[in-house]
Write a protein that holds these residues in place. Structure first.
Motif, PDB file in Angstrom:
ATOM      1  N   GLY A  98       0.838  -1.208   0.000  1.00  0.00           N
ATOM      2  CA  GLY A  98       0.000   0.000   0.000  1.00  0.00           C
ATOM      3  C   GLY A  98       0.863   1.245   0.000  1.00  0.00           C
ATOM      4  N   LYS A  99       0.216   2.383   0.256  1.00  0.00           N
ATOM      5  CA  LYS A  99       0.933   3.660   0.198  1.00  0.00           C
ATOM      6  C   LYS A  99       1.441   4.063   1.582  1.00  0.00           C
ATOM      7  CE  LYS A  99       0.416   8.458  -1.186  1.00  0.00           C
ATOM      8  NZ  LYS A  99      -0.306   9.433  -1.997  1.00  0.00           N
ATOM      9  N   ILE A 100       2.706   4.421   1.631  1.00  0.00           N
ATOM     10  CA  ILE A 100       3.284   4.943   2.871  1.00  0.00           C
ATOM     11  C   ILE A 100       2.901   6.417   2.949  1.00  0.00           C
ATOM     12  CG2 ILE A 100       5.436   5.414   4.116  1.00  0.00           C
ATOM     13  CD1 ILE A 100       6.616   2.906   2.776  1.00  0.00           C
ATOM     14  N   SER A 101       1.869   6.721   3.752  1.00  0.00           N
ATOM     15  CA  SER A 101       1.372   8.100   3.777  1.00  0.00           C
ATOM     16  C   SER A 101       2.280   9.003   4.599  1.00  0.00           C
ATOM     17  CB  SER A 101      -0.073   8.133   4.287  1.00  0.00           C
ATOM     18  OG  SER A 101      -0.195   7.384   5.478  1.00  0.00           O
ATOM     19  N   GLN A 102       2.829   8.450   5.687  1.00  0.00           N
ATOM     20  CA  GLN A 102       3.775   9.228   6.495  1.00  0.00           C
ATOM     21  C   GLN A 102       4.953   8.346   6.874  1.00  0.00           C
ATOM     22  OE1 GLN A 102       3.123  12.435   8.920  1.00  0.00           O
ATOM     23  NE2 GLN A 102       0.969  11.951   9.319  1.00  0.00           N
ATOM     24  N   LEU A 103       6.120   8.955   6.980  1.00  0.00           N
ATOM     25  CA  LEU A 103       7.318   8.186   7.333  1.00  0.00           C
ATOM     26  C   LEU A 103       8.287   9.056   8.117  1.00  0.00           C
ATOM     27  CD1 LEU A 103       9.062   5.540   6.898  1.00  0.00           C
ATOM     28  CD2 LEU A 103       9.926   6.613   4.822  1.00  0.00           C
ATOM     29  N   ILE A 104       8.564   8.635   9.347  1.00  0.00           N
ATOM     30  CA  ILE A 104       9.615   9.297  10.131  1.00  0.00           C
ATOM     31  C   ILE A 104      10.600   8.215  10.534  1.00  0.00           C
ATOM     32  CG2 ILE A 104      10.172  10.648  12.198  1.00  0.00           C
ATOM     33  CD1 ILE A 104       7.192  11.631  12.119  1.00  0.00           C
ATOM     34  N   VAL A 105      11.871   8.389  10.146  1.00  0.00           N
ATOM     35  CA  VAL A 105      12.853   7.353  10.448  1.00  0.00           C
ATOM     36  C   VAL A 105      13.754   7.788  11.601  1.00  0.00           C
ATOM     37  CG1 VAL A 105      12.809   6.427   8.106  1.00  0.00           C
ATOM     38  CG2 VAL A 105      14.522   8.152   8.704  1.00  0.00           C
ATOM     39  N   PRO A 106      14.200   6.811  12.406  1.00  0.00           N
ATOM     40  CA  PRO A 106      15.068   7.152  13.538  1.00  0.00           C
ATOM     41  C   PRO A 106      16.429   7.669  13.077  1.00  0.00           C
ATOM     42  CG  PRO A 106      14.830   4.766  13.332  1.00  0.00           C
ATOM     43  CD  PRO A 106      13.889   5.373  12.344  1.00  0.00           C
ATOM     44  N   GLY A 107      17.116   8.363  13.974  1.00  0.00           N
ATOM     45  CA  GLY A 107      18.444   8.887  13.665  1.00  0.00           C
ATOM     46  C   GLY A 107      19.305   8.921  14.909  1.00  0.00           C
ATOM     47  N   GLY A 108      20.364   9.694  14.856  1.00  0.00           N
ATOM     48  CA  GLY A 108      21.252   9.821  16.008  1.00  0.00           C
ATOM     49  C   GLY A 108      22.356   8.779  15.989  1.00  0.00           C
ATOM     50  N   PRO A 109      23.129   8.694  17.089  1.00  0.00           N
ATOM     51  CA  PRO A 109      24.314   7.840  17.117  1.00  0.00           C
ATOM     52  C   PRO A 109      24.011   6.367  16.841  1.00  0.00           C
ATOM     53  CG  PRO A 109      24.206   9.206  19.097  1.00  0.00           C
ATOM     54  CD  PRO A 109      22.939   9.432  18.341  1.00  0.00           C
ATOM     55  N   GLY A 110      24.861   5.750  16.033  1.00  0.00           N
ATOM     56  CA  GLY A 110      24.818   4.300  15.850  1.00  0.00           C
ATOM     57  C   GLY A 110      23.659   3.760  15.049  1.00  0.00           C
ATOM     58  N   ILE A 111      22.944   4.619  14.312  1.00  0.00           N
ATOM     59  CA  ILE A 111      21.773   4.162  13.552  1.00  0.00           C
ATOM     60  C   ILE A 111      22.079   4.171  12.055  1.00  0.00           C
ATOM     61  CG2 ILE A 111      19.334   4.592  12.985  1.00  0.00           C
ATOM     62  CD1 ILE A 111      19.601   4.081  15.938  1.00  0.00           C
ATOM     63  N   ARG A 112      21.706   3.104  11.378  1.00  0.00           N
ATOM     64  CA  ARG A 112      21.803   3.060   9.915  1.00  0.00           C
ATOM     65  C   ARG A 112      20.494   2.513   9.376  1.00  0.00           C
ATOM     66  NH1 ARG A 112      26.200  -0.526   6.395  1.00  0.00           N
ATOM     67  NH2 ARG A 112      24.882  -0.748   4.549  1.00  0.00           N
ATOM     68  N   ILE A 113      19.951   3.157   8.357  1.00  0.00           N
ATOM     69  CA  ILE A 113      18.747   2.644   7.715  1.00  0.00           C
ATOM     70  C   ILE A 113      19.031   2.437   6.241  1.00  0.00           C
ATOM     71  CG2 ILE A 113      16.353   3.168   7.091  1.00  0.00           C
ATOM     72  CD1 ILE A 113      16.316   4.704   9.821  1.00  0.00           C
ATOM     73  N   ASP A 114      18.864   1.212   5.782  1.00  0.00           N
ATOM     74  CA  ASP A 114      18.974   0.901   4.359  1.00  0.00           C
ATOM     75  C   ASP A 114      17.555   0.640   3.872  1.00  0.00           C
ATOM     76  OD1 ASP A 114      21.689   1.064   4.783  1.00  0.00           O
ATOM     77  OD2 ASP A 114      22.171  -0.823   3.753  1.00  0.00           O
ATOM     78  N   SER A 115      17.073   1.514   3.018  1.00  0.00           N
ATOM     79  CA  SER A 115      15.669   1.448   2.634  1.00  0.00           C
ATOM     80  C   SER A 115      15.479   1.857   1.184  1.00  0.00           C
ATOM     81  CB  SER A 115      14.881   2.386   3.560  1.00  0.00           C
ATOM     82  OG  SER A 115      13.636   2.698   2.998  1.00  0.00           O
ATOM     83  N   GLY A 116      14.415   1.378   0.587  1.00  0.00           N
ATOM     84  CA  GLY A 116      14.115   1.765  -0.789  1.00  0.00           C
ATOM     85  C   GLY A 116      12.835   2.573  -0.884  1.00  0.00           C
ATOM     86  N   VAL A 117      12.375   3.091   0.251  1.00  0.00           N
ATOM     87  CA  VAL A 117      11.090   3.811   0.229  1.00  0.00           C
ATOM     88  C   VAL A 117      11.230   5.248   0.737  1.00  0.00           C
ATOM     89  CG1 VAL A 117       9.824   1.648   0.537  1.00  0.00           C
ATOM     90  CG2 VAL A 117      10.347   3.046   2.552  1.00  0.00           C
ATOM     91  N   TYR A 118      10.168   6.045   0.536  1.00  0.00           N
ATOM     92  CA  TYR A 118      10.138   7.443   0.976  1.00  0.00           C
ATOM     93  C   TYR A 118       8.675   7.812   1.241  1.00  0.00           C
ATOM     94  CZ  TYR A 118       9.067   7.771  -4.029  1.00  0.00           C
ATOM     95  OH  TYR A 118       8.509   7.574  -5.270  1.00  0.00           O
ATOM     96  N   PRO A 119       8.404   8.922   1.949  1.00  0.00           N
ATOM     97  CA  PRO A 119       7.014   9.286   2.240  1.00  0.00           C
ATOM     98  C   PRO A 119       6.223   9.492   0.940  1.00  0.00           C
ATOM     99  CG  PRO A 119       8.530  10.627   3.525  1.00  0.00           C
ATOM    100  CD  PRO A 119       9.370   9.879   2.542  1.00  0.00           C
ATOM    101  N   GLY A 120       5.050   8.905   0.876  1.00  0.00           N
ATOM    102  CA  GLY A 120       4.214   9.030  -0.315  1.00  0.00           C
ATOM    103  C   GLY A 120       4.406   7.897  -1.322  1.00  0.00           C
ATOM    104  N   TYR A 121       5.380   7.011  -1.046  1.00  0.00           N
ATOM    105  CA  TYR A 121       5.687   5.903  -1.960  1.00  0.00           C
ATOM    106  C   TYR A 121       4.674   4.777  -1.816  1.00  0.00           C
ATOM    107  CZ  TYR A 121       8.308   1.913  -3.915  1.00  0.00           C
ATOM    108  OH  TYR A 121       8.695   0.816  -4.630  1.00  0.00           O
ATOM    109  N   SER A 122       4.235   4.220  -2.936  1.00  0.00           N
ATOM    110  CA  SER A 122       3.339   3.058  -2.903  1.00  0.00           C
ATOM    111  C   SER A 122       4.132   1.782  -3.118  1.00  0.00           C
ATOM    112  CB  SER A 122       2.269   3.177  -3.986  1.00  0.00           C
ATOM    113  OG  SER A 122       1.338   4.162  -3.609  1.00  0.00           O
ATOM    114  N   ILE A 123       4.021   0.844  -2.177  1.00  0.00           N
ATOM    115  CA  ILE A 123       4.746  -0.426  -2.271  1.00  0.00           C
ATOM    116  C   ILE A 123       4.045  -1.323  -3.283  1.00  0.00           C
ATOM    117  CG2 ILE A 123       5.468  -2.492  -1.004  1.00  0.00           C
ATOM    118  CD1 ILE A 123       5.175  -0.574   1.559  1.00  0.00           C
ATOM    119  N   PRO A 124       4.722  -1.686  -4.376  1.00  0.00           N
ATOM    120  CA  PRO A 124       4.057  -2.543  -5.355  1.00  0.00           C
ATOM    121  C   PRO A 124       3.849  -3.951  -4.802  1.00  0.00           C
ATOM    122  CG  PRO A 124       6.328  -2.071  -6.033  1.00  0.00           C
ATOM    123  CD  PRO A 124       6.094  -1.345  -4.750  1.00  0.00           C
ATOM    124  N   PRO A 125       2.783  -4.631  -5.191  1.00  0.00           N
ATOM    125  CA  PRO A 125       2.459  -5.938  -4.614  1.00  0.00           C
ATOM    126  C   PRO A 125       3.204  -7.114  -5.254  1.00  0.00           C
ATOM    127  CG  PRO A 125       0.756  -5.279  -6.151  1.00  0.00           C
ATOM    128  CD  PRO A 125       1.767  -4.174  -6.145  1.00  0.00           C
TER     129      PRO A 125
END
Ligand code: MV4
Length: 450
Positions: free
Chosen positions: A354-381
């Protein structure tokens, strides 16, 4: 020399490869299906080329099209990522025939290691401990019964062309051998077009421990220590950590050396993984398979060693020598990865695209996020459900766990169900915290809420 890499993959790993290539000063071409036009990878690549309609068999698996796309865009190398064509030796061969560098090991090694029974026989010859069982395939019921007699019950029948659980049967009694042998062979034929099976002693509730390997084209092989990948559900890993919380240094070094030896003995170059089963009762470990690709969970190894595995994969494919030695490598701190899937853990992990309507990702020391999505992106099925990997590093396991809890609390995804609540539960679980968890962990917490 490699100057332009075509990426034959999607999602977070496509983004990861683009990042490594850019830092090396190389151009990237993203080969994408019609469903992935608006992906993050498509935005970040220097160029894009559409390779077909959404179904993977008509796009990401259709290698003739991908090779045409590489030739049309004057790409001189192809990175296959993981899944799709990453362990397809015919594809690696076809690249070579067209003078395109396949970023991975030699086609013959992919082929040999893809045959799980043959891989076992090959590494066993160079002194690597393997699970007791048949030497090679079982082609008759009589042979199956002979092996069972020798190793004792329970046994597990596995598909030679398998890996990842398909075509496996656990057998506890003599009267079930025939039925299980036939149905494993049938399932293997259906799934892989190859009915060959082999037999091993069944190890109840082991840990799944794997060792990261890097080899170059000059005969150098190094290991980058182990990952504990025992938290799985239906052969899909959910959480991985490095190093393993329960492996002592002596065992660690022994496993590393044996993994290097296994890789060296088959003439391995590129990044690869040696998989072991570790029996927590006897503290014995046994080789089960080799994966000839970069794996989803590679970032936790990067976090504890400081080595960029994708950059080394590219440089090795270009003929570079490994520019460090085993004794320069050491483990610094502890890393954990949680796979954030678009799945509902309350409804048997059913897909939740479905559609990612809102997205807030964690940050700060020692955090890494590997992702292919962004706010407003629709995940194909059409594809698998992993949308992001949350990777944390801490000075020790305790800090890593506390940091993972904090990061999971910061993570906010609206519009789809995700595995975040599951990960929060695991980070508080007594067995997880003890480090003593084995491959039956997820089943256990689902059934009785341990
Ligand atoms: C085994 C085993 C117990 N004994 N082999 C599952 C997938 C495939 N890669 C190997 N697998 C197993 N092989 C012997 N001789 C148990 C499993 C297994 C498993 C292994 C790792 C992680 C999760 C697992 C879940 C169920 C079974």
């Amino acid at each position: 020399m490699i100057s332009r890499i075509l990426i034959a993959n999607r999602g977070e790993i496509a983004v990861r490869i683009i990042r490594a290539a850019k830092e090396l000063g190389l151009k990237t071409v993203l080969a994408h299906s019609k469903a992935d036009r608006d992906s993050l990878a498509a935005k970040l690549a220097d160029e894009t080329v559409c390779i077909g309609p959404p179904p993977a068999v008509e796009s990401y698996l259709f290698y003739q099209n991908i090779i045409s796309a590489a030739l049309a865009t004057k790409s001189d190398a192809i990175h296959p990522g993981y899944g799709f064509l990453a362990e397809n030796w015919q594809f690696a061969d076809a690249c070579r025939a067209m003078k395109i560098r396949f970023i991975g090991p030699k086609s013959s090694v992919i082929r040999n290691m893809g045959d799980k029974s043959k891989a076992k026989t090959l590494v066993k010859e160079s002194g690597v401990p393997v699970v007791p069982g048949s030497d090679g395939e079982i082609d008759s019921l009589q042979k199956a019964l002979e092996v069972v007699e020798r190793v004792g019950f329970p046994v597990i029948i596995k598909a030679s062309a398998g890996g990842g659980g398909k075509g496996m049967r656990i057998v506890c009694e003599k009267k079930d051998v025939e039925k299980s042998f036939n149905s494993a062979a049938y399932e293997a034929q259906q799934a892989f077009g190859d009915s060959r099976v082999y037999i091993e002693k069944y190890i109840a509730a082991p840990k799944h421990i794997e060792v990261q390997i890097l080899g170059d084209k000059h005969g150098n092989v190094l290991h980058l220590f182990e990952r504990d990948c025992s938290i799985q559900r239906r052969h899909q890993k959910l959480i991985e950590e490095a190093p393993s919380p329960i492996i002592d240094n002596e065992t660690r070094m022994k496993m590393g050396e044996i993994a290097s030896k296994a890789a060296q003995s088959v003439g391995y170059d590129s990044a690869g993984t040696i998989e072991f089963l570790y029996d927590i009762e006897t503290r014995q470990f046994y080789f089960i398979e080799m994966n000839t690709r970069i794996q989803v969970e590679h970032p936790i190894t990067e976090c504890i060693t400081g080595i960029d595995l994708i950059k080394y994969q590219i440089r090795i494919a270009d003929g570079d020598k490994l520019d460090f030695s085993q004794d320069k490598l050491k483990i610094t701190g502890h890393a954990i990865e949680c796979r954030i899937n678009a799945e509902d853990p309350e409804k048997e992990f059913n897909p939740s695209p479905g559609k990612i309507s809102q997205l807030i990702v964690p940050g700060g020391p020692g955090i890494r996020i590997d992702s292919g999505v962004y706010p407003g992106y629709s995940i194909p099925p059409f594809y698998d459900s992993m949308v992001a990997k949350l990777i944390v590093w801490g000075a020790d396991r305790r800090e890593a766990v506390d940091r993972m809890k904090r990061a999971l609390d910061e993570f906010y995804i609206e519009g789809i169900k995700t595995t975040i609540p599951f990960h929060k539960e695991v980070m508080r679980n007594r067995i997880f915290l003890s480090g003593q968890y084995t491959t039956d962990f997820v089943g256990k917490i689902q059934n009785q809420g341990v």
